[in-house]
Design a protein around this motif. Sequence first.
Motif, PDB file in Angstrom:
ATOM      1  N   GLU A   1     -28.326  35.234 -12.301  1.00  0.00           N
ATOM      2  CA  GLU A   1     -27.008  35.478 -11.733  1.00  0.00           C
ATOM      3  C   GLU A   1     -26.763  36.948 -11.416  1.00  0.00           C
ATOM      4  O   GLU A   1     -25.769  37.292 -10.782  1.00  0.00           O
ATOM      5  CB  GLU A   1     -25.920  34.982 -12.692  1.00  0.00           C
TER       6      GLU A   1
ATOM      7  N   LEU B   1     -26.208  39.348 -13.719  1.00  0.00           N
ATOM      8  CA  LEU B   1     -25.214  39.896 -14.646  1.00  0.00           C
ATOM      9  C   LEU B   1     -25.916  40.655 -15.767  1.00  0.00           C
ATOM     10  O   LEU B   1     -26.876  40.162 -16.350  1.00  0.00           O
ATOM     11  CB  LEU B   1     -24.362  38.770 -15.231  1.00  0.00           C
TER      12      LEU B   1
ATOM     13  N   TYR C   1     -22.051  44.757 -15.656  1.00  0.00           N
ATOM     14  CA  TYR C   1     -22.367  44.980 -14.244  1.00  0.00           C
ATOM     15  C   TYR C   1     -22.825  43.694 -13.589  1.00  0.00           C
ATOM     16  O   TYR C   1     -23.439  42.835 -14.222  1.00  0.00           O
ATOM     17  CB  TYR C   1     -23.512  46.002 -14.112  1.00  0.00           C
ATOM     18  N   ASN C   2     -22.520  43.596 -12.292  1.00  0.00           N
ATOM     19  CA  ASN C   2     -23.050  42.542 -11.448  1.00  0.00           C
ATOM     20  C   ASN C   2     -23.995  43.229 -10.474  1.00  0.00           C
ATOM     21  O   ASN C   2     -23.624  44.212  -9.835  1.00  0.00           O
ATOM     22  CB  ASN C   2     -21.929  41.827 -10.701  1.00  0.00           C
ATOM     23  N   ARG C   3     -25.205  42.726 -10.364  1.00  0.00           N
ATOM     24  CA  ARG C   3     -26.234  43.384  -9.557  1.00  0.00           C
ATOM     25  C   ARG C   3     -26.222  42.974  -8.086  1.00  0.00           C
ATOM     26  O   ARG C   3     -26.776  43.682  -7.237  1.00  0.00           O
ATOM     27  CB  ARG C   3     -27.606  43.083 -10.160  1.00  0.00           C
TER      28      ARG C   3
ATOM     29  N   THR D   1     -18.015  45.720 -13.567  1.00  0.00           N
ATOM     30  CA  THR D   1     -16.985  44.681 -13.613  1.00  0.00           C
ATOM     31  C   THR D   1     -16.056  44.828 -14.813  1.00  0.00           C
ATOM     32  O   THR D   1     -14.907  44.411 -14.747  1.00  0.00           O
ATOM     33  CB  THR D   1     -17.610  43.277 -13.628  1.00  0.00           C
TER      34      THR D   1
END
Length: 91
Positions: free
Chosen positions: A19, A21, A38-40, A47
Amino acid sequence: MPYRPQIANVTTAGSNEKEGLYEFIIHTADGTDIRVFYNRFPEWKLTALSRLGKVPCPVCRKDFICKCMEKFSNEFDQQLKDGEWLNKAAE
């Protein structure tokens, strides 16, 4: 004297690579630990951010949960990206 966060080290606390994350623990020069999420995808994006309650907050000196570190989220994000911490910790 205003607080100026300085990242000393970053460790990966958890991830869901499928995902994109990631959860990192930032260790600052003054001994404060901060958990960041973090969202990659499509690119690295901060986030959420929170101080871990191991030592009093360097801003308000409270021993309990506060939101002071959220004021510095842009500085932490910039330091993580400039120092290539995200790519190093995600490897």
